[in-house]
Design a protein around this motif. Structure first.
Motif, PDB file in Angstrom:
ATOM      1  N   THR A 118      85.702  16.653 -54.820  1.00 16.02           N
ATOM      2  CA  THR A 118      86.083  17.813 -54.007  1.00 16.02           C
ATOM      3  C   THR A 118      87.550  18.126 -54.214  1.00 16.02           C
ATOM      4  O   THR A 118      88.331  17.276 -54.657  1.00 16.02           O
ATOM      5  N   GLY A 119      87.913  19.385 -53.869  1.00 15.28           N
ATOM      6  CA  GLY A 119      89.299  19.772 -54.066  1.00 15.28           C
ATOM      7  C   GLY A 119      89.598  21.123 -53.471  1.00 15.28           C
ATOM      8  O   GLY A 119      89.020  21.530 -52.462  1.00 15.28           O
ATOM      9  N   ILE A 120      90.495  21.871 -54.140  1.00 14.15           N
ATOM     10  CA  ILE A 120      91.005  23.129 -53.616  1.00 14.15           C
ATOM     11  C   ILE A 120      89.894  24.148 -53.436  1.00 14.15           C
ATOM     12  O   ILE A 120      89.863  24.895 -52.446  1.00 14.15           O
ATOM     13  N   SER A 121      88.969  24.240 -54.369  1.00 15.65           N
ATOM     14  CA  SER A 121      87.881  25.215 -54.248  1.00 15.65           C
ATOM     15  C   SER A 121      87.046  24.953 -52.999  1.00 15.65           C
ATOM     16  O   SER A 121      86.599  25.887 -52.324  1.00 15.65           O
ATOM     17  N   ASP A 122      86.865  23.687 -52.681  1.00 18.23           N
ATOM     18  CA  ASP A 122      86.110  23.349 -51.483  1.00 18.23           C
ATOM     19  C   ASP A 122      86.886  23.727 -50.230  1.00 18.23           C
ATOM     20  O   ASP A 122      86.300  24.169 -49.228  1.00 18.23           O
ATOM     21  N   TYR A 123      88.226  23.552 -50.299  1.00 16.72           N
ATOM     22  CA  TYR A 123      89.048  23.952 -49.150  1.00 16.72           C
ATOM     23  C   TYR A 123      89.003  25.461 -48.966  1.00 16.72           C
ATOM     24  O   TYR A 123      88.848  25.961 -47.837  1.00 16.72           O
ATOM     25  N   LEU A 124      89.126  26.219 -50.054  1.00 16.16           N
ATOM     26  CA  LEU A 124      89.122  27.686 -49.959  1.00 16.16           C
ATOM     27  C   LEU A 124      87.770  28.194 -49.475  1.00 16.16           C
ATOM     28  O   LEU A 124      87.675  29.252 -48.819  1.00 16.16           O
ATOM     29  N   ALA A 125      86.726  27.479 -49.797  1.00 14.91           N
ATOM     30  CA  ALA A 125      85.388  27.873 -49.347  1.00 14.91           C
ATOM     31  C   ALA A 125      85.126  27.450 -47.911  1.00 14.91           C
ATOM     32  O   ALA A 125      84.068  27.768 -47.348  1.00 14.91           O
ATOM     33  N   GLY A 126      86.068  26.715 -47.290  1.00 14.16           N
ATOM     34  CA  GLY A 126      85.920  26.291 -45.899  1.00 14.16           C
ATOM     35  C   GLY A 126      85.078  25.068 -45.733  1.00 14.16           C
ATOM     36  O   GLY A 126      84.676  24.737 -44.599  1.00 14.16           O
ATOM     37  N   GLU A 127      84.838  24.308 -46.788  1.00 20.17           N
ATOM     38  CA  GLU A 127      83.971  23.144 -46.712  1.00 20.17           C
ATOM     39  C   GLU A 127      84.763  21.856 -46.495  1.00 20.17           C
ATOM     40  O   GLU A 127      84.190  20.827 -46.115  1.00 20.17           O
ATOM     41  N   LYS A 128      86.073  21.854 -46.776  1.00 19.75           N
ATOM     42  CA  LYS A 128      86.893  20.662 -46.642  1.00 19.75           C
ATOM     43  C   LYS A 128      88.194  21.029 -45.948  1.00 19.75           C
ATOM     44  O   LYS A 128      88.688  22.152 -46.056  1.00 19.75           O
ATOM     45  N   GLU A 129      88.782  20.010 -45.291  1.00 15.66           N
ATOM     46  CA  GLU A 129      90.103  20.171 -44.709  1.00 15.66           C
ATOM     47  C   GLU A 129      91.165  19.860 -45.759  1.00 15.66           C
ATOM     48  O   GLU A 129      90.903  19.213 -46.768  1.00 15.66           O
ATOM     49  N   LEU A 130      92.398  20.283 -45.467  1.00 16.88           N
ATOM     50  CA  LEU A 130      93.478  20.117 -46.451  1.00 16.88           C
ATOM     51  C   LEU A 130      93.762  18.650 -46.721  1.00 16.88           C
ATOM     52  O   LEU A 130      93.917  18.239 -47.879  1.00 16.88           O
ATOM     53  N   ASP A 131      93.830  17.851 -45.657  1.00 17.95           N
ATOM     54  CA  ASP A 131      94.174  16.442 -45.880  1.00 17.95           C
ATOM     55  C   ASP A 131      93.111  15.716 -46.693  1.00 17.95           C
ATOM     56  O   ASP A 131      93.394  14.715 -47.356  1.00 17.95           O
ATOM     57  N   ALA A 132      91.885  16.235 -46.650  1.00 21.14           N
ATOM     58  CA  ALA A 132      90.786  15.569 -47.359  1.00 21.14           C
ATOM     59  C   ALA A 132      90.858  15.768 -48.867  1.00 21.14           C
ATOM     60  O   ALA A 132      90.237  14.996 -49.620  1.00 21.14           O
ATOM     61  N   ILE A 133      91.573  16.757 -49.294  1.00 20.57           N
ATOM     62  CA  ILE A 133      91.610  17.013 -50.754  1.00 20.57           C
ATOM     63  C   ILE A 133      92.894  16.521 -51.402  1.00 20.57           C
ATOM     64  O   ILE A 133      93.075  16.667 -52.618  1.00 20.57           O
ATOM     65  N   ILE A 134      93.817  15.967 -50.624  1.00 24.49           N
ATOM     66  CA  ILE A 134      95.062  15.443 -51.201  1.00 24.49           C
ATOM     67  C   ILE A 134      94.808  14.039 -51.715  1.00 24.49           C
ATOM     68  O   ILE A 134      94.352  13.167 -50.964  1.00 24.49           O
ATOM     69  N   VAL A 135      95.116  13.802 -53.005  1.00 21.07           N
ATOM     70  CA  VAL A 135      94.843  12.527 -53.678  1.00 21.07           C
ATOM     71  C   VAL A 135      96.172  11.884 -54.075  1.00 21.07           C
ATOM     72  O   VAL A 135      97.065  12.552 -54.617  1.00 21.07           O
ATOM     73  N   ASN A 136      96.284  10.611 -53.790  1.00 18.90           N
ATOM     74  CA  ASN A 136      97.483   9.879 -54.198  1.00 18.90           C
ATOM     75  C   ASN A 136      97.510   9.721 -55.720  1.00 18.90           C
ATOM     76  O   ASN A 136      96.491   9.476 -56.360  1.00 18.90           O
ATOM     77  N   SER A 137      98.703   9.817 -56.281  1.00 14.00           N
ATOM     78  CA  SER A 137      98.878   9.655 -57.735  1.00 14.00           C
ATOM     79  C   SER A 137      99.159   8.197 -58.055  1.00 14.00           C
ATOM     80  O   SER A 137      99.916   7.527 -57.346  1.00 14.00           O
TER      81      SER A 137
END
Length: 784
Positions: free
Chosen positions: A626-645
């Motif tokens: 999951t990622g930005i497209s899922d956030y823009l579609a309203g399926e995910k929250e912002l914190d859920a798509i942030i991945v540690n490097s």
């Protein structure tokens, strides 16, 4: 480093010039230039050694005795040279290089029969290496013949041709013609000579010498003439000039002797008639005295006789002058344009007439000589013809005036003698008759003595060998060849090789439609170039790290510092990275620039907003689906798509997520603005990797929400036409605060591991970097 003193730059659609850029553009191909220079120098050496014939310049100088230019002879020589004519330097120069004189040189030196030495690569003239010279019996029947091989038997002084032996200094008949073989005065023996001679057309040889001969005056006020000729054999050039000067002197002596001979003939004829008259008078005196026993005359008769005798002598001189004038008149009356010997004006005391006749005779002689060598339509021949046509009427007018004056003087003298004759009536008849005879006798004696004196003077001049020219310097050739100039040829070879190398490189660059130079970008767009990133083939998607001192890592540090130029800081933190087409390295730039910012201790968010063809997640081996497209579609929250490097704890990745069917419309739903506002509160910098601007319009939409835009152009990949359209497209769909990153810059030339040619000393060995354990853990990624 570029110097401000040698750089002229005009941005946009203008030109630029930079010496250091030109040097960097071509010097990296120095092996190509080295190979071309070596090849051309070798060709120049071969050309000068085997193809071109070295020419030596021979020079000689003679002095023409021209009284108008201060070269008069001494008095004693002048007295002997009384029949010499005045010379005009310009005319004598034409005579020296006339075909007739050069033909004599060709004949006397046997230049129509050159001898050659045959070599393995090149055939050379054997003018000084041949033991013999060849003469042809009849030059009018010469037929050109090539390569008559011969050998010389020095023991028997014989020439061997096709198995036949021929002696020297005799006319012999061979299968090729009638020849005479003579010893060569320049002979210098060589080892194992392969000799042959050829028979050439004498006219062609003469024309060749004429084309190489130069005859010039030393100065306008000098009567010294410089003769020069170029020849492949120095001794032959010297012989040609010396023989030419000898032929010229012989020609002058022949002309002078012809005039003297004609004058002697005239004097002999006059002396013959006067001698007969004297014999007749003396016989009459003897008979008269014997018959009339007349021994002495009176004192009055003696005085009368003395006066009358003087007048009779003058009358005799006048008669001789009238006879000379008649000869000149007959000469003019029967004269055409052919050269001849002018009659003598002996006894005529008129320097003007003598000068005019001398000029006419000299003009006729030169006219005849030049007409045979140059043709009647030559400008100099026409000029001499006009000169003769002007001189003849002047001479005729002078003769008429002279004859009228002499007739008047003669009439006056005869009248005076008539008055003296009346006195004879008062003298005895016998004395009067004796005085008449004696008077005639004395007049004839005076004339006879005068003619005898002049005949001796002309005879002395005829016998003398005084020439009207004098040798100043004998012919001498230059020590070194005058042509070809080896230094000039080698310099030209280097210049041509360099020019060819520049032309090949320029042609190669011109035919390439892709971006090759930073200068091309500067000329095609007004947007500034904020950084350059060199091409580097590596398996590591991350090319910078803590403590790394690689050249490419240093370039990203410079790019990071250059963000201040765009106003990117803690308040204006949103940075968009895009390009024209796919494959220009925008994701690579965005990833490593974000990492470079994270190394400074700042929290950085890297957004993978290329929803059409995302690559960052794949290259960094991020397993989150999951990622930005899922956030823009309203399926995910912002914190859920942030991945540690895994690369740096300060760097966070926002992957693209599930690829939507309508990514452009998804970006326009308004949630991306909310995302960026939320990220502003969490991070110090936000780096956005978007889709290329040419196929889709996502970057134009996102750019409105960002503070600056990095536009990636790739070396040898981005077409020039796309760069040229950046400014035009930006007026319609504007990208905000644009700066250009020149990516994937290849090293020019033949050597690749040279730290991009700048010599900073950074480690460029890819094998060393491959030892990095972190690099081994990443998937394959091409830096550019």
């Amino acid at each position: 480093m570029q110097s401000a003193n040698n750089k002229i730059v005009r941005r946009g659609n203008t030109t630029s010039f930079d010496i250091t850029e030109l040097w960097a553009k071509y010097f990296v191909y120095w092996p190509l230039f080295l190979v071309l220079i070596v090849v051309f120098l070798a060709g120049a050496f071969y050309y000068t050694k085997y193809k071109v014939v070295p020419m030596y310049e021979s020079n000689a100088r003679i002095l023409i005795k021209d009284q108008t230019r201060g070269t008069d002879d001494s008095k004693s020589i002048e007295d002997l040279n009384i029949v010499a004519s005045k010379k005009i330097i310009e005319n004598e120069k034409e005579v020296i290089q006339s075909r007739s004189l050069i033909s004599d040189v060709v004949k006397n030196l046997s230049l129509y029969a050159p001898v050659y030495q045959e070599g393995r690569i090149k055939t050379n003239s054997a003018y000084t290496n041949s033991p013999i010279t060849i003469q042809v019996n009849n030059l009018n029947d010469v037929k050109p013949t090539s390569k008559i091989y011969f050998t010389y038997d020095s023991a028997f002084s014989q020439v061997l041709i096709a198995g036949n032996r021929f002696p020297l200094n005799q006319w012999v008949t061979t299968s090729k013609g009638v020849f005479k073989f003579t010893s060569n005065k320049h002979y210098a023996p060589i080892k194992d000579p392969h000799l042959f001679f050829a028979i050439e057309d004498p006219k062609a040889v003469t024309a060749g010498i004429q084309s190489r001969l130069t005859v010039e005056s030393v100065s306008k006020t000098s009567s010294i003439i410089n003769l020069s000729i170029r020849d492949e054999i120095a001794d032959r050039g010297n012989d040609i000039l010396d023989e030419l000067i000898g032929a010229y002197n012989r020609s002058l002596l022949n002309d002078k002797n012809s005039l003297a001979k004609n004058t002697l003939s005239f004097l002999e004829e006059r002396l013959f008639h006067i001698s007969k008259d004297l014999d007749s008078i003396e016989h009459n005196v003897q008979q008269y005295r014997a018959k009339n026993q007349a021994i002495d005359i009176s004192t009055q008769g003696q005085l009368f006789l003395q006066n009358v005798s003087t007048n009779d002598q003058k009358v005799g001189e006048i008669n001789m002058q009238l006879a000379a004038l008649n000869e000149v008149g007959n000469y003019l009356a029967a004269k055409n344009d052919n050269a001849g010997i002018a009659p003598s004006t002996m006894g005529v005391n008129d320097p003007v007439l003598e000068s005019l006749i001398g000029q006419l005779s000299e003009a006729e002689t030169k006219y005849e000589r030049l007409r045979k060598t140059t043709g009647e339509n030559n400008q100099l021949v026409v000029s001499l013809k006009d000169q003769m046509d002007r001189l003849r009427p002047s001479i005729r007018e002078n003769i008429q005036n002279q004859r009228a004056n002499l007739q008047a003087t003669k009439k006056n003298l005869l009248s005076t003698n008539s008055s003296y004759s009346s006195l004879l009536n008062q003298m005895p008849k016998k004395e009067r008759e004796l005085i008449d005879i004696s008077r005639e006798q004395n007049g004839k004696k005076e004339i006879y003595a005068f003619l005898l004196k002049k005949r001796e003077e002309i005879a002395l001049s005829y016998a003398s060998t005084v020439s009207d020219s004098k040798m100043v310097d004998k012919a001498e050739a230059s020590f070194m060849p005058d042509a070809p100039n080896r230094k000039i040829i080698f310099i030209i070879a280097v210049m041509v090789a360099t020019g060819l190398g520049i032309g090949l490189i320029t042609l190669k660059d011109t035919l390439n439609s892709k971006i090759l130079f930073r200068q091309e970008i500067e000329n095609l767009t007004v947007n500034p170039i904020i950084g350059e990133v060199s091409y580097q083939k590596s398996d590591n998607p991350i090319v910078i790290g803590d403590g790394q001192r690689t050249f490419i890592a240093e370039q990203f540090r410079k790019l990071r510092n250059g963000l201040n130029f765009l106003g990117v800081n803690a308040k204006k933190k949103r940075l968009l990275v895009t390009s024209t087409i796919e494959g220009e390295g925008k994701s690579f730039i965005a990833t490593n620039l974000a990492l470079s910012l994270a190394m400074t201790g700042k929290k950085v968010a890297l957004l993978e907003l290329d929803l059409h063809n995302p690559s960052i997640s794949k290259k960094l081996d991020i397993k989150v689906k999951t990622g930005i497209s899922d956030y823009l579609a309203g399926e995910k929250e912002l914190d859920a798509i942030i991945v540690n490097s895994e690369v740096n704890p300060n760097l966070m990745i926002l992957p693209a997520g599930t690829l939507p069917l309508n990514p452009s419309e998804l970006i326009l739903n308004g949630k991306i603005k909310e995302m960026l506002v939320a990220l502003d509160l969490k991070f110090d910098y936000i780096v956005i990797d978007s889709a290329p601007v040419s196929p889709v319009s996502d970057a134009y939409v996102i750019s409105e929400l960002c503070d600056a835009t990095l536009y990636v152009i790739r070396h040898k990949y981005t077409p020039k036409i796309f760069v040229q359209r950046i400014d035009q497209d930006n007026t319609i769909n504007q990208l905000k605060n644009v700066a250009i990153v020149f990516n994937g810059v290849h090293v020019r030339g033949f050597f690749k591991n040279n730290a991009y040619g700048y010599g900073y000393g950074y480690m460029t060995d890819v094998k060393k970097k491959s030892k990095d354990k972190k690099a081994k853990s990443k998937s394959s990624y091409i830096a550019s």
